[in-house]
Enzyme design. Sequence first.
Site, PDB file in Angstrom:
ATOM      1  N   THR B  42      37.168  43.361  41.702  1.00 26.97           N
ATOM      2  CA  THR B  42      36.962  44.454  42.643  1.00 26.97           C
ATOM      3  C   THR B  42      36.302  43.918  43.912  1.00 26.97           C
ATOM      4  OG1 THR B  42      36.559  45.834  40.735  1.00 26.97           O
ATOM      5  CG2 THR B  42      36.026  46.759  42.863  1.00 26.97           C
ATOM      6  N   GLN B  43      36.936  44.153  45.020  1.00 28.42           N
ATOM      7  CA  GLN B  43      36.325  43.691  46.259  1.00 28.42           C
ATOM      8  C   GLN B  43      35.997  44.830  47.190  1.00 28.42           C
ATOM      9  OE1 GLN B  43      38.404  40.149  47.817  1.00 28.42           O
ATOM     10  NE2 GLN B  43      39.198  39.971  45.743  1.00 28.42           N
TER      11      GLN B  43
END
Lengths: 248, 265
Positions: B42-43
Amino acid sequence: MTSIGTGYDLSASTYSPDGRIFQVEYANKAVENSGTAIGLRVKDGIVLAVEKLIHSKLLVPDSNRRIQTIDRSVGMASSGLLADGRQIANRARDESYSYRDVYKESPPLKELVQRMGLYVQAYTLYSSVRPFGCSTILGAIDKSGPVLYIIEPSGVAYGYHGAAVGKGRQLAKTELEKLKLSELTTREAVFEAARIIHLVHDDAKEKEFELEMSWIGAETNGLHLPVPKDLLEEADKKARDALEDYDE
Amino acid sequence: MDHFPTSWGRQRNDAYDAYNTYPLHQRPNPGHDAFADSVQHTQQPIVTGTSVLAIVYKDGIMMAADTLASYGSLARFKSIQRLHSVGTSTVIGASGDMSDFQYLQSILDELIISEFTEGDKHELGPEEIHEYLSRVMYGRRSKMNPLWNSLLVGGKKDGKRFLAYVDLLGTTYTASTLATGYGAYIALPLLRTAVEGRENDLTEEEARKILEESMRVLYYRDARSLDKYQIAIVNDEGVTISEPQKLVTSWGFAEGIRGYGAQTQ
Protein backbone atom coordinates in the site's frame (compact mmCIF):
# COMPACT_ATOMS: atom_id res chain seq x y z
CA MET A 1 -18.69 -58.39 22.52
CA THR A 2 -17.86 -61.97 21.81
CA SER A 3 -15.09 -61.12 19.35
CA ILE A 4 -12.85 -59.56 22.00
CA GLY A 5 -9.41 -61.06 21.97
CA THR A 6 -9.65 -62.19 18.37
CA GLY A 7 -7.14 -59.58 17.23
CA TYR A 8 -9.57 -57.37 15.33
CA ASP A 9 -9.62 -54.76 18.06
CA LEU A 10 -5.96 -53.84 17.95
CA SER A 11 -6.29 -51.05 15.39
CA ALA A 12 -8.96 -48.64 14.22
CA SER A 13 -7.88 -49.41 10.66
CA THR A 14 -9.02 -53.03 10.80
CA TYR A 15 -12.58 -54.33 10.45
CA SER A 16 -13.75 -57.41 12.26
CA PRO A 17 -15.13 -60.15 9.94
CA ASP A 18 -18.68 -59.05 10.74
CA GLY A 19 -17.90 -55.47 9.70
CA ARG A 20 -17.34 -53.67 12.97
CA ILE A 21 -14.51 -51.45 14.13
CA PHE A 22 -13.88 -52.35 17.74
CA GLN A 23 -11.69 -49.38 18.56
CA VAL A 24 -14.61 -47.09 17.78
CA GLU A 25 -16.88 -49.17 19.99
CA TYR A 26 -14.35 -48.97 22.82
CA ALA A 27 -14.30 -45.21 22.37
CA ASN A 28 -18.05 -45.30 22.95
CA LYS A 29 -17.38 -47.24 26.15
CA ALA A 30 -15.18 -44.40 27.34
CA VAL A 31 -18.16 -42.10 26.86
CA GLU A 32 -20.54 -44.44 28.66
CA ASN A 33 -18.34 -44.37 31.77
CA SER A 34 -18.42 -40.60 31.99
CA GLY A 35 -20.86 -38.29 33.74
CA THR A 36 -24.04 -37.45 31.81
CA ALA A 37 -24.26 -34.43 29.55
CA ILE A 38 -27.54 -33.21 28.11
CA GLY A 39 -28.67 -30.54 25.71
CA LEU A 40 -32.15 -29.06 25.24
CA ARG A 41 -33.25 -27.28 22.12
CA VAL A 42 -36.30 -25.26 23.07
CA LYS A 43 -38.54 -22.55 21.65
CA ASP A 44 -36.13 -19.65 21.93
CA GLY A 45 -32.81 -21.09 22.95
CA ILE A 46 -30.45 -23.83 24.00
CA VAL A 47 -29.56 -25.19 27.43
CA LEU A 48 -26.57 -27.43 28.10
CA ALA A 49 -26.11 -29.28 31.38
CA VAL A 50 -23.44 -31.62 32.64
CA GLU A 51 -23.16 -33.93 35.62
CA LYS A 52 -19.51 -33.37 36.45
CA LEU A 53 -18.33 -36.15 38.70
CA ILE A 54 -15.88 -35.02 41.37
CA HIS A 55 -13.25 -37.69 41.85
CA SER A 56 -11.41 -35.87 44.62
CA LYS A 57 -12.45 -33.51 47.38
CA LEU A 58 -9.14 -31.70 46.88
CA LEU A 59 -10.20 -30.32 43.51
CA VAL A 60 -10.89 -26.61 43.29
CA PRO A 61 -14.65 -26.09 42.79
CA ASP A 62 -15.63 -25.22 39.20
CA SER A 63 -12.37 -26.57 37.81
CA ASN A 64 -12.15 -28.98 34.85
CA ARG A 65 -15.10 -27.46 33.08
CA ARG A 66 -16.86 -29.74 30.62
CA ILE A 67 -18.93 -27.04 28.97
CA GLN A 68 -16.91 -24.84 26.66
CA THR A 69 -17.55 -21.93 24.34
CA ILE A 70 -16.74 -22.32 20.65
CA ASP A 71 -18.03 -19.06 19.28
CA ARG A 72 -20.15 -16.13 20.45
CA SER A 73 -23.31 -18.18 20.22
CA VAL A 74 -21.99 -21.73 20.04
CA GLY A 75 -21.61 -23.88 23.14
CA MET A 76 -20.29 -27.37 23.60
CA ALA A 77 -20.73 -29.99 26.30
CA SER A 78 -18.54 -33.07 26.17
CA SER A 79 -18.80 -36.47 27.75
CA GLY A 80 -15.95 -38.95 27.90
CA LEU A 81 -12.27 -38.13 28.07
CA LEU A 82 -12.01 -34.50 29.13
CA ALA A 83 -8.76 -33.87 27.30
CA ASP A 84 -10.23 -35.20 24.06
CA GLY A 85 -13.14 -32.84 24.55
CA ARG A 86 -10.72 -29.93 24.82
CA GLN A 87 -8.98 -30.98 21.62
CA ILE A 88 -12.34 -31.08 19.83
CA ALA A 89 -13.27 -27.67 21.24
CA ASN A 90 -10.02 -26.14 20.02
CA ARG A 91 -10.52 -27.63 16.59
CA ALA A 92 -14.09 -26.34 16.48
CA ARG A 93 -12.84 -22.85 17.34
CA ASP A 94 -10.30 -23.07 14.53
CA GLU A 95 -12.98 -24.20 12.08
CA SER A 96 -15.23 -21.38 13.20
CA TYR A 97 -12.37 -18.93 12.64
CA SER A 98 -11.51 -20.25 9.21
CA TYR A 99 -15.15 -20.12 8.11
CA ARG A 100 -15.40 -16.52 9.25
CA ASP A 101 -12.10 -15.71 7.56
CA VAL A 102 -13.53 -16.83 4.23
CA TYR A 103 -17.18 -15.83 4.44
CA LYS A 104 -17.02 -12.89 6.87
CA GLU A 105 -19.90 -14.28 8.91
CA SER A 106 -20.33 -16.84 11.65
CA PRO A 107 -20.70 -20.42 10.46
CA PRO A 108 -24.14 -22.05 10.62
CA LEU A 109 -23.88 -24.81 13.24
CA LYS A 110 -24.70 -27.42 10.60
CA GLU A 111 -21.57 -26.46 8.65
CA LEU A 112 -19.41 -26.47 11.78
CA VAL A 113 -20.77 -29.87 12.79
CA GLN A 114 -20.11 -31.30 9.32
CA ARG A 115 -16.51 -30.16 9.45
CA MET A 116 -16.08 -31.51 12.97
CA GLY A 117 -17.64 -34.80 11.87
CA LEU A 118 -15.00 -35.13 9.14
CA TYR A 119 -12.29 -34.38 11.66
CA VAL A 120 -13.48 -36.93 14.23
CA GLN A 121 -14.03 -39.56 11.52
CA ALA A 122 -10.46 -39.14 10.28
CA TYR A 123 -9.33 -40.54 13.62
CA THR A 124 -11.11 -43.82 12.87
CA LEU A 125 -9.06 -44.46 9.72
CA TYR A 126 -5.47 -44.96 10.81
CA SER A 127 -3.65 -47.48 12.96
CA SER A 128 -1.38 -44.69 14.23
CA VAL A 129 -4.14 -42.81 16.08
CA ARG A 130 -6.99 -43.68 18.38
CA PRO A 131 -10.56 -42.45 17.92
CA PHE A 132 -11.78 -39.66 20.19
CA GLY A 133 -13.04 -41.01 23.48
CA CYS A 134 -15.76 -38.43 23.73
CA SER A 135 -19.21 -37.57 22.47
CA THR A 136 -19.84 -33.91 21.91
CA ILE A 137 -23.08 -31.97 22.21
CA LEU A 138 -22.95 -28.77 20.19
CA GLY A 139 -25.68 -26.19 20.63
CA ALA A 140 -26.13 -22.78 19.06
CA ILE A 141 -28.47 -20.12 17.89
CA ASP A 142 -27.68 -19.41 14.27
CA LYS A 143 -29.56 -17.95 11.30
CA SER A 144 -32.07 -20.79 11.41
CA GLY A 145 -32.75 -20.42 15.16
CA PRO A 146 -31.78 -22.79 18.00
CA VAL A 147 -29.94 -25.91 16.80
CA LEU A 148 -28.47 -28.90 18.61
CA TYR A 149 -26.19 -31.73 17.43
CA ILE A 150 -24.27 -34.69 18.83
CA ILE A 151 -20.97 -35.80 17.30
CA GLU A 152 -20.08 -39.37 18.22
CA PRO A 153 -16.60 -40.97 18.30
CA SER A 154 -17.32 -42.59 14.92
CA GLY A 155 -17.71 -39.15 13.37
CA VAL A 156 -21.45 -39.36 12.73
CA ALA A 157 -23.42 -36.30 13.71
CA TYR A 158 -27.17 -35.96 14.04
CA GLY A 159 -29.40 -33.05 14.92
CA TYR A 160 -31.65 -33.36 17.98
CA HIS A 161 -34.40 -31.64 19.93
CA GLY A 162 -33.04 -33.14 23.11
CA ALA A 163 -29.60 -34.71 23.40
CA ALA A 164 -28.10 -36.95 26.07
CA VAL A 165 -24.72 -38.67 26.27
CA GLY A 166 -22.75 -40.40 29.01
CA LYS A 167 -23.61 -42.70 31.87
CA GLY A 168 -27.24 -41.72 32.42
CA ARG A 169 -28.21 -41.11 28.80
CA GLN A 170 -30.97 -43.74 28.66
CA LEU A 171 -32.90 -42.34 31.59
CA ALA A 172 -32.15 -38.80 30.47
CA LYS A 173 -33.56 -39.54 27.01
CA THR A 174 -36.83 -40.89 28.39
CA GLU A 175 -37.12 -37.78 30.58
CA LEU A 176 -36.38 -35.50 27.61
CA GLU A 177 -39.03 -37.28 25.56
CA LYS A 178 -41.65 -36.42 28.19
CA LEU A 179 -40.98 -32.69 27.79
CA LYS A 180 -42.66 -30.50 25.21
CA LEU A 181 -39.31 -29.08 24.15
CA SER A 182 -40.59 -26.84 21.38
CA GLU A 183 -42.95 -25.07 23.80
CA LEU A 184 -40.48 -24.52 26.63
CA THR A 185 -38.75 -21.19 27.22
CA THR A 186 -35.01 -21.21 27.80
CA ARG A 187 -35.48 -20.25 31.44
CA GLU A 188 -37.92 -23.11 32.01
CA ALA A 189 -35.49 -25.45 30.26
CA VAL A 190 -32.77 -24.55 32.77
CA PHE A 191 -34.95 -25.99 35.55
CA GLU A 192 -35.82 -29.09 33.54
CA ALA A 193 -32.16 -29.68 32.67
CA ALA A 194 -31.12 -29.39 36.31
CA ARG A 195 -33.89 -31.78 37.33
CA ILE A 196 -32.85 -34.36 34.74
CA ILE A 197 -29.18 -34.24 35.71
CA HIS A 198 -30.07 -34.73 39.37
CA LEU A 199 -32.46 -37.52 38.46
CA VAL A 200 -29.97 -39.52 36.40
CA HIS A 201 -27.20 -39.15 38.94
CA ASP A 202 -26.59 -42.44 40.70
CA ASP A 203 -26.01 -41.69 44.38
CA ALA A 204 -25.05 -45.25 45.16
CA LYS A 205 -22.06 -45.37 42.83
CA GLU A 206 -20.83 -41.78 42.70
CA LYS A 207 -21.19 -39.53 45.69
CA GLU A 208 -20.18 -36.07 44.60
CA PHE A 209 -21.01 -34.18 41.45
CA GLU A 210 -21.13 -30.60 40.30
CA LEU A 211 -24.00 -29.31 38.18
CA GLU A 212 -22.60 -27.33 35.28
CA MET A 213 -24.99 -25.42 33.04
CA SER A 214 -24.88 -22.93 30.22
CA TRP A 215 -27.49 -21.34 27.98
CA ILE A 216 -28.02 -19.39 24.80
CA GLY A 217 -31.13 -17.32 24.38
CA ALA A 218 -32.76 -13.91 24.38
CA GLU A 219 -31.71 -13.41 28.01
CA THR A 220 -28.05 -13.77 27.05
CA ASN A 221 -28.38 -11.61 23.93
CA GLY A 222 -27.71 -14.69 21.85
CA LEU A 223 -24.36 -15.34 23.55
CA HIS A 224 -23.30 -18.66 24.98
CA LEU A 225 -22.87 -17.94 28.69
CA PRO A 226 -22.79 -19.93 31.92
CA VAL A 227 -26.17 -19.91 33.67
CA PRO A 228 -25.95 -17.07 36.24
CA LYS A 229 -25.01 -18.23 39.72
CA ASP A 230 -28.29 -17.32 41.42
CA LEU A 231 -30.38 -19.04 38.75
CA LEU A 232 -28.09 -22.08 38.82
CA GLU A 233 -28.44 -22.35 42.60
CA GLU A 234 -32.20 -21.92 42.38
CA ALA A 235 -32.48 -24.64 39.72
CA ASP A 236 -30.10 -26.88 41.66
CA LYS A 237 -32.13 -26.52 44.85
CA LYS A 238 -35.44 -27.04 43.10
CA ALA A 239 -34.05 -30.17 41.45
CA ARG A 240 -32.89 -31.57 44.80
CA ASP A 241 -36.28 -30.89 46.36
CA ALA A 242 -38.09 -32.51 43.43
CA LEU A 243 -35.87 -35.54 43.74
CA GLU A 244 -36.70 -35.96 47.43
CA ASP A 245 -40.42 -35.87 46.59
CA TYR A 246 -39.76 -38.36 43.81
CA ASP A 247 -37.99 -40.74 46.20
CA GLU A 248 -40.75 -40.67 48.77
CA MET B 1 7.27 -9.57 -14.20
CA ASP B 2 9.83 -8.98 -16.92
CA HIS B 3 10.67 -12.20 -18.70
CA PHE B 4 13.81 -10.99 -20.54
CA PRO B 5 16.68 -12.64 -18.61
CA THR B 6 19.03 -9.87 -19.59
CA SER B 7 16.76 -7.40 -17.86
CA TRP B 8 17.46 -9.16 -14.62
CA GLY B 9 20.97 -7.64 -14.62
CA ARG B 10 24.27 -9.25 -13.89
CA GLN B 11 24.65 -12.01 -11.36
CA ARG B 12 25.75 -10.76 -8.01
CA ASN B 13 28.39 -13.44 -7.74
CA ASP B 14 31.77 -11.93 -8.76
CA ALA B 15 33.04 -15.38 -9.68
CA TYR B 16 30.73 -15.29 -12.67
CA ASP B 17 32.12 -13.26 -15.55
CA ALA B 18 34.24 -11.07 -13.28
CA TYR B 19 35.84 -9.15 -16.18
CA ASN B 20 32.63 -8.56 -18.05
CA THR B 21 33.76 -10.63 -21.01
CA TYR B 22 30.22 -11.63 -21.71
CA PRO B 23 28.53 -8.46 -22.88
CA LEU B 24 24.88 -7.91 -22.19
CA HIS B 25 22.99 -6.85 -25.24
CA GLN B 26 20.90 -3.77 -25.13
CA ARG B 27 18.05 -4.20 -22.70
CA PRO B 28 14.51 -3.73 -23.90
CA ASN B 29 13.70 -1.53 -20.93
CA PRO B 30 16.96 -0.04 -19.68
CA GLY B 31 17.22 1.17 -16.11
CA HIS B 32 14.02 -0.53 -15.05
CA ASP B 33 14.12 -2.80 -12.02
CA ALA B 34 12.45 -5.98 -13.18
CA PHE B 35 11.54 -7.10 -9.66
CA ALA B 36 10.14 -3.84 -8.44
CA ASP B 37 6.56 -4.60 -9.43
CA SER B 38 6.44 -8.20 -8.28
CA VAL B 39 5.20 -7.34 -4.79
CA GLN B 40 3.08 -4.30 -4.22
CA HIS B 41 2.53 -2.63 -0.90
CA THR B 42 0.00 0.00 0.00
CA GLN B 43 1.47 3.31 -0.99
CA GLN B 44 -1.59 5.47 -0.77
CA PRO B 45 -5.09 5.19 0.60
CA ILE B 46 -7.90 4.74 -1.93
CA VAL B 47 -11.32 5.09 -0.31
CA THR B 48 -10.81 7.38 2.65
CA GLY B 49 -12.58 8.73 5.67
CA THR B 50 -11.75 12.15 7.05
CA SER B 51 -11.38 13.41 10.64
CA VAL B 52 -12.43 11.68 13.85
CA LEU B 53 -12.86 13.75 17.01
CA ALA B 54 -12.93 12.53 20.59
CA ILE B 55 -13.06 14.07 24.04
CA VAL B 56 -13.09 12.93 27.63
CA TYR B 57 -16.03 14.13 29.71
CA LYS B 58 -17.42 13.56 33.19
CA ASP B 59 -18.96 10.10 32.71
CA GLY B 60 -16.69 8.68 30.02
CA ILE B 61 -15.57 9.49 26.53
CA MET B 62 -17.34 10.73 23.43
CA MET B 63 -16.29 10.32 19.81
CA ALA B 64 -17.61 11.78 16.57
CA ALA B 65 -17.05 11.08 12.88
CA ASP B 66 -19.00 11.85 9.74
CA THR B 67 -20.33 9.05 7.54
CA LEU B 68 -18.49 9.87 4.32
CA ALA B 69 -16.04 7.60 2.53
CA SER B 70 -14.38 9.57 -0.28
CA TYR B 71 -12.81 8.25 -3.46
CA GLY B 72 -10.17 10.91 -3.94
CA SER B 73 -12.14 14.15 -4.00
CA LEU B 74 -15.35 12.35 -4.99
CA ALA B 75 -17.88 11.89 -2.20
CA ARG B 76 -18.30 8.23 -3.14
CA PHE B 77 -20.08 6.56 -0.16
CA LYS B 78 -22.26 8.75 1.99
CA SER B 79 -23.40 6.46 4.78
CA ILE B 80 -20.38 4.51 5.97
CA GLN B 81 -20.05 4.00 9.69
CA ARG B 82 -16.54 4.94 10.82
CA LEU B 83 -17.13 4.36 14.53
CA HIS B 84 -16.93 0.76 15.67
CA SER B 85 -17.45 -0.81 19.06
CA VAL B 86 -14.97 -3.45 20.20
CA GLY B 87 -16.07 -5.61 23.10
CA THR B 88 -18.29 -3.98 25.71
CA SER B 89 -16.21 -1.01 26.82
CA THR B 90 -14.28 0.24 23.79
CA VAL B 91 -15.00 2.20 20.66
CA ILE B 92 -12.62 2.94 17.80
CA GLY B 93 -12.93 5.63 15.16
CA ALA B 94 -11.00 5.52 11.91
CA SER B 95 -9.83 7.98 9.35
CA GLY B 96 -7.78 7.01 6.33
CA ASP B 97 -8.24 3.95 4.16
CA MET B 98 -11.64 2.36 4.70
CA SER B 99 -10.67 -1.09 3.41
CA ASP B 100 -7.79 -1.21 5.88
CA PHE B 101 -10.28 -0.17 8.57
CA GLN B 102 -12.59 -3.02 7.59
CA TYR B 103 -9.64 -5.39 7.86
CA LEU B 104 -8.89 -4.05 11.34
CA GLN B 105 -12.54 -4.53 12.30
CA SER B 106 -12.37 -8.18 11.29
CA ILE B 107 -9.16 -8.94 13.20
CA LEU B 108 -10.48 -7.13 16.27
CA ASP B 109 -13.72 -9.10 16.01
CA GLU B 110 -11.72 -12.31 15.92
CA LEU B 111 -9.64 -11.13 18.89
CA ILE B 112 -12.77 -10.46 20.93
CA ILE B 113 -14.22 -13.87 20.05
CA SER B 114 -11.05 -15.74 20.96
CA GLU B 115 -11.00 -13.92 24.32
CA PHE B 116 -14.70 -14.67 24.83
CA THR B 117 -14.28 -18.39 24.17
CA GLU B 118 -11.71 -18.61 26.98
CA GLY B 119 -14.68 -18.30 29.31
CA ASP B 120 -12.50 -16.84 32.07
CA LYS B 121 -14.74 -13.77 32.53
CA HIS B 122 -11.90 -11.43 31.61
CA GLU B 123 -12.51 -8.87 28.91
CA LEU B 124 -10.23 -6.66 26.89
CA GLY B 125 -10.66 -3.00 27.75
CA PRO B 126 -9.75 0.10 25.76
CA GLU B 127 -6.15 0.08 26.99
CA GLU B 128 -5.56 -3.46 25.77
CA ILE B 129 -7.29 -2.81 22.44
CA HIS B 130 -5.15 0.27 21.92
CA GLU B 131 -1.95 -1.57 22.75
CA TYR B 132 -2.91 -4.42 20.42
CA LEU B 133 -3.73 -2.01 17.59
CA SER B 134 -0.47 -0.15 18.06
CA ARG B 135 1.48 -3.41 17.75
CA VAL B 136 -0.44 -4.37 14.60
CA MET B 137 0.11 -0.93 13.05
CA TYR B 138 3.80 -0.82 13.96
CA GLY B 139 4.32 -4.38 12.75
CA ARG B 140 2.80 -3.53 9.40
CA ARG B 141 4.79 -0.32 8.95
CA SER B 142 7.95 -2.30 9.73
CA LYS B 143 7.08 -4.58 6.82
CA MET B 144 6.89 -1.44 4.66
CA ASN B 145 3.21 -2.24 4.18
CA PRO B 146 1.26 -0.04 6.57
CA LEU B 147 -2.45 -0.06 7.28
CA TRP B 148 -3.27 3.47 6.14
CA ASN B 149 -5.27 4.75 9.09
CA SER B 150 -5.26 7.18 11.94
CA LEU B 151 -7.32 5.69 14.72
CA LEU B 152 -8.77 6.96 17.94
CA VAL B 153 -9.40 4.39 20.65
CA GLY B 154 -11.60 5.33 23.59
CA GLY B 155 -13.48 3.64 26.35
CA LYS B 156 -14.20 3.20 30.00
CA LYS B 157 -13.48 0.11 32.02
CA ASP B 158 -13.52 -0.40 35.80
CA GLY B 159 -14.38 3.28 36.22
CA LYS B 160 -11.30 4.40 34.29
CA ARG B 161 -11.64 6.57 31.19
CA PHE B 162 -9.20 6.05 28.36
CA LEU B 163 -8.58 7.90 25.14
CA ALA B 164 -5.63 7.42 22.80
CA TYR B 165 -4.38 7.73 19.24
CA VAL B 166 -2.56 5.31 16.96
CA ASP B 167 -1.64 5.77 13.31
CA LEU B 168 -0.13 4.01 10.30
CA LEU B 169 3.39 4.40 11.69
CA GLY B 170 2.51 2.89 15.03
CA THR B 171 2.80 6.28 16.72
CA THR B 172 0.72 6.52 19.86
CA TYR B 173 -0.21 9.25 22.29
CA THR B 174 -2.95 10.04 24.71
CA ALA B 175 -4.76 13.23 25.68
CA SER B 176 -8.15 14.34 26.92
CA THR B 177 -8.98 15.73 23.47
CA LEU B 178 -7.91 14.03 20.27
CA ALA B 179 -8.52 14.53 16.58
CA THR B 180 -7.25 12.90 13.41
CA GLY B 181 -6.73 14.23 9.91
CA TYR B 182 -7.93 17.71 9.05
CA GLY B 183 -9.62 17.84 12.44
CA ALA B 184 -6.20 17.87 14.10
CA TYR B 185 -5.67 21.32 12.54
CA ILE B 186 -9.14 22.80 12.60
CA ALA B 187 -11.04 21.19 15.47
CA LEU B 188 -8.36 20.29 18.00
CA PRO B 189 -7.68 23.90 19.14
CA LEU B 190 -11.43 24.37 19.63
CA LEU B 191 -11.73 21.12 21.55
CA ARG B 192 -8.75 21.97 23.77
CA THR B 193 -10.20 25.36 24.64
CA ALA B 194 -13.54 23.80 25.48
CA VAL B 195 -12.41 20.68 27.30
CA GLU B 196 -8.95 20.93 28.89
CA GLY B 197 -9.18 21.40 32.64
CA ARG B 198 -12.91 20.61 32.62
CA GLU B 199 -12.73 16.88 31.94
CA ASN B 200 -14.37 15.99 35.24
CA ASP B 201 -17.11 18.63 35.01
CA LEU B 202 -18.38 18.40 31.44
CA THR B 203 -21.82 16.82 31.28
CA GLU B 204 -22.90 14.57 28.45
CA GLU B 205 -25.03 17.38 27.05
CA GLU B 206 -22.14 19.85 27.08
CA ALA B 207 -19.75 17.33 25.56
CA ARG B 208 -22.20 16.58 22.80
CA LYS B 209 -22.54 20.32 22.07
CA ILE B 210 -18.77 20.77 21.86
CA LEU B 211 -18.41 17.91 19.40
CA GLU B 212 -21.35 19.06 17.32
CA GLU B 213 -19.92 22.56 17.06
CA SER B 214 -16.52 21.18 16.03
CA MET B 215 -18.12 18.89 13.43
CA ARG B 216 -19.94 21.92 12.04
CA VAL B 217 -16.71 23.93 11.74
CA LEU B 218 -15.09 20.96 10.04
CA TYR B 219 -17.96 20.65 7.60
CA TYR B 220 -17.55 24.31 6.68
CA ARG B 221 -13.78 24.00 6.21
CA ASP B 222 -13.02 20.40 5.18
CA ALA B 223 -13.82 19.67 1.53
CA ARG B 224 -13.82 15.90 2.23
CA SER B 225 -16.45 16.04 4.96
CA LEU B 226 -20.18 15.54 5.16
CA ASP B 227 -23.00 17.06 7.20
CA LYS B 228 -24.07 13.61 8.37
CA TYR B 229 -22.25 12.32 11.44
CA GLN B 230 -22.48 9.88 14.32
CA ILE B 231 -21.55 10.17 17.97
CA ALA B 232 -20.28 7.29 20.07
CA ILE B 233 -20.47 7.38 23.84
CA VAL B 234 -18.74 5.05 26.26
CA ASN B 235 -19.84 5.41 29.87
CA ASP B 236 -20.70 3.08 32.73
CA GLU B 237 -23.65 1.75 30.71
CA GLY B 238 -21.32 0.57 27.92
CA VAL B 239 -21.00 1.63 24.31
CA THR B 240 -23.70 3.46 22.36
CA ILE B 241 -23.26 4.63 18.80
CA SER B 242 -25.95 7.08 17.71
CA GLU B 243 -27.92 6.98 14.50
CA PRO B 244 -26.59 9.38 11.82
CA GLN B 245 -27.55 12.99 12.54
CA LYS B 246 -27.66 16.01 10.26
CA LEU B 247 -25.65 19.18 10.89
CA VAL B 248 -27.54 22.46 10.59
CA THR B 249 -25.50 24.83 8.45
CA SER B 250 -26.18 28.06 6.56
CA TRP B 251 -24.38 28.94 3.41
CA GLY B 252 -25.96 32.35 2.82
CA PHE B 253 -22.61 34.09 3.26
CA ALA B 254 -21.19 32.14 0.34
CA GLU B 255 -23.06 34.37 -2.12
CA GLY B 256 -20.64 37.18 -1.35
CA ILE B 257 -17.49 35.14 -1.79
CA ARG B 258 -15.62 35.86 -4.98
CA GLY B 259 -15.38 32.82 -7.17
CA TYR B 260 -18.25 31.01 -5.44
CA GLY B 261 -21.42 33.12 -5.87
CA ALA B 262 -23.14 34.59 -8.89
CA GLN B 263 -20.74 37.46 -9.56
CA THR B 264 -18.17 36.97 -12.27
CA GLN B 265 -15.46 39.45 -11.23
